[in-house]
Scaffold this active site. Structure first.
Site, short mmCIF file in Angstrom:
data_model
loop_
_atom_site.label_atom_id
_atom_site.label_comp_id
_atom_site.label_asym_id
_atom_site.label_seq_id
_atom_site.Cartn_x
_atom_site.Cartn_y
_atom_site.Cartn_z
N ASN A 13 30.95 45.13 -120.14
CA ASN A 13 29.93 46.15 -119.88
C ASN A 13 30.57 47.30 -119.10
O ASN A 13 31.11 47.09 -118.00
CB ASN A 13 28.78 45.49 -119.08
CG ASN A 13 27.67 46.46 -118.76
OD1 ASN A 13 27.93 47.60 -118.38
ND2 ASN A 13 26.44 46.02 -118.88
N HIS A 16 29.41 50.87 -115.32
CA HIS A 16 29.76 51.39 -113.99
C HIS A 16 30.96 52.32 -114.00
O HIS A 16 31.24 52.96 -112.99
CB HIS A 16 29.86 50.24 -113.00
CG HIS A 16 28.50 49.60 -112.84
ND1 HIS A 16 27.42 50.31 -112.37
CD2 HIS A 16 28.04 48.37 -113.18
CE1 HIS A 16 26.35 49.52 -112.40
NE2 HIS A 16 26.69 48.34 -112.89
N HIS A 49 24.32 49.83 -121.25
CA HIS A 49 22.87 49.85 -121.01
C HIS A 49 22.42 51.30 -120.89
O HIS A 49 22.76 51.98 -119.92
CB HIS A 49 22.59 49.07 -119.72
CG HIS A 49 21.13 48.91 -119.41
ND1 HIS A 49 20.68 48.18 -118.33
CD2 HIS A 49 20.01 49.37 -120.02
CE1 HIS A 49 19.37 48.20 -118.31
NE2 HIS A 49 18.93 48.93 -119.32
N ARG A 51 19.79 53.29 -119.81
CA ARG A 51 18.56 53.15 -119.02
C ARG A 51 17.66 54.36 -119.23
O ARG A 51 18.14 55.46 -119.53
CB ARG A 51 18.89 53.00 -117.53
CG ARG A 51 19.61 51.72 -117.19
CD ARG A 51 19.77 51.57 -115.69
NE ARG A 51 18.50 51.31 -115.06
CZ ARG A 51 18.11 50.11 -114.63
NH1 ARG A 51 18.91 49.07 -114.72
NH2 ARG A 51 16.93 49.95 -114.09
N ARG A 55 20.90 56.75 -115.58
CA ARG A 55 21.67 56.83 -114.34
C ARG A 55 23.15 56.55 -114.54
O ARG A 55 23.97 56.94 -113.73
CB ARG A 55 21.09 55.89 -113.28
CG ARG A 55 21.39 54.45 -113.53
CD ARG A 55 20.98 53.60 -112.34
NE ARG A 55 19.54 53.50 -112.23
CZ ARG A 55 18.92 52.41 -111.79
NH1 ARG A 55 19.61 51.37 -111.40
NH2 ARG A 55 17.61 52.37 -111.73
N GLU A 76 22.24 47.56 -124.54
CA GLU A 76 21.16 46.99 -123.71
C GLU A 76 20.08 48.04 -123.57
O GLU A 76 20.37 49.21 -123.29
CB GLU A 76 21.69 46.62 -122.33
CG GLU A 76 22.53 45.39 -122.32
CD GLU A 76 22.99 45.06 -120.91
OE1 GLU A 76 22.55 45.71 -119.94
OE2 GLU A 76 23.82 44.16 -120.79
N THR A 107 19.40 45.04 -113.40
CA THR A 107 18.33 44.29 -114.07
C THR A 107 17.98 43.06 -113.23
O THR A 107 18.81 42.20 -112.99
CB THR A 107 18.81 43.85 -115.46
OG1 THR A 107 19.40 44.97 -116.10
CG2 THR A 107 17.67 43.33 -116.30
N GLU A 157 20.19 35.95 -124.33
CA GLU A 157 21.20 35.99 -123.28
C GLU A 157 20.55 35.40 -122.03
O GLU A 157 19.52 35.90 -121.56
CB GLU A 157 21.67 37.43 -123.03
CG GLU A 157 22.74 37.48 -121.95
CD GLU A 157 23.47 38.81 -121.87
OE1 GLU A 157 23.67 39.45 -122.93
OE2 GLU A 157 23.84 39.20 -120.76
N HIS A 200 25.35 38.31 -116.13
CA HIS A 200 24.83 38.94 -114.91
C HIS A 200 25.42 38.27 -113.67
O HIS A 200 25.22 37.09 -113.45
CB HIS A 200 23.30 38.92 -114.80
CG HIS A 200 22.80 40.09 -114.00
ND1 HIS A 200 22.82 40.10 -112.64
CD2 HIS A 200 22.32 41.29 -114.38
CE1 HIS A 200 22.35 41.27 -112.21
NE2 HIS A 200 22.05 42.01 -113.25
#
Ligand code: PXP
Length: 250
Positions: A13, A16, A49, A51, A55, A76, A107, A157, A200
């Site tokens: 992922n 970030h 993801h 969002r 962000r 995502e 999340t 998941e 996660h």
């Protein structure tokens, strides 16, 4: 059809990388470059993801990831009409439906698949018709797994956040109870024809017991890998995670 066996896949992922980029504006560091490096280091897929508040990942990132990377993209997304339209437009390999609250930092908790059937079932059907592999991000709860089966989602998941938090807090007996719950949920899902993923909060320190659950086919890992990359570089970070996953599986 067997839902067990095969190599455990690693989805990296890259959200970030975009978080750091957005802290300054401009285009650096580039999340797409991170996706290429993750691929070179042994990732099997890229997860991002999009969002509602954009962000970290933005619409242009999804466009570039679709156009520029060879690995399958797992998008995502929240269960909103806007996100379904975006997924239908791009047709990523997979779409993982997650709960999303504006104020949350990440999340929190799984999707209420059992309580959200009326809303979710038509979205799942539309994505499936477009050839997108739908995954539901849920707690390791048989009710949620059964709802996924009923709605025709091929993948779930399992949310490993609680397990990781309990370990971090040194609450080892409770973490073990949660690990057993995750293992039981994975077995229940696979027995009912679901492909089971997990993710996660996973790190080098806590990944092995989750990677060792035989029915789990894919782990999606982000925050720790990008953080570790600050110290060792992204390729080394991904390679070490890959090694630990393979060792746990063996
Ligand atoms: N899987 C899902 C469904 C997520 O929402 C996230 C966080 O975006 C992850 C995996 C990765 O979690 P982490 O960044 O803690 O590794």
């Amino acid at each position: 059809m067997s839902s067990v066996s095969g190599q455990l896949r690693l989805g990296v992922n890259i959200d970030h990388v975009a978080t750091i980029r957005n802290a300054r504006g401009g285009g650096l560091p580039d999340p797409v470059r991170a996706a290429h490096l993750a691929e070179a280091a042994g990732a099997d897929g890229i997860t991002a993801h999009l969002r509602e508040d954009r962000r970290h990942i933005r619409d242009a990132d999804i466009e570039r990831l679709m156009a520029e990377i060879a690995l399958p993209l797992n998008l995502e997304m929240a269960a909103t009409e806007e996100m379904v339209e975006i997924a239908l437009r791009h047709g990523p390999h997979a779409a993982c439906i997650v709960p999303e609250r504006r104020a949350e930092r990440t999340t929190e908790g799984g999707l209420d698949a059992a309580g959200g059937r009326v809303h979710l079932a038509p979205m799942i059907a539309r994505l499936r018709d477009r050839g997108v592999r739908v995954s539901l991000f849920i707690e390791p709860d048989p009710r949620q797994l059964d709802a996924a089966v009923e709605m025709g989602a091929p993948v779930v998941e399992l949310h490993t956040g609680k397990y990781c938090d309990l370990l971090d807090e040194g609450r080892l007996a409770e973490a073990e109870v949660e690990r057993v719950r995750l293992a039981a949920a994975a077995a229940h899902g696979a027995a009912n024809g679901l492909e089971v993923h997990a993710g996660h909060g996973l790190t080098f320190a806590n990944v092995a017991p989750i990677a060792a659950i035989p029915q789990v086919r894919e782990l999606n890992i982000g925050h720790f890998l990008i953080g570790e990359a600050i110290f060792v570089g992204l390729e080394a970070s991904v390679r070490e995670m890959r090694r630990l996953m393979d060792a746990a599986r063996a």
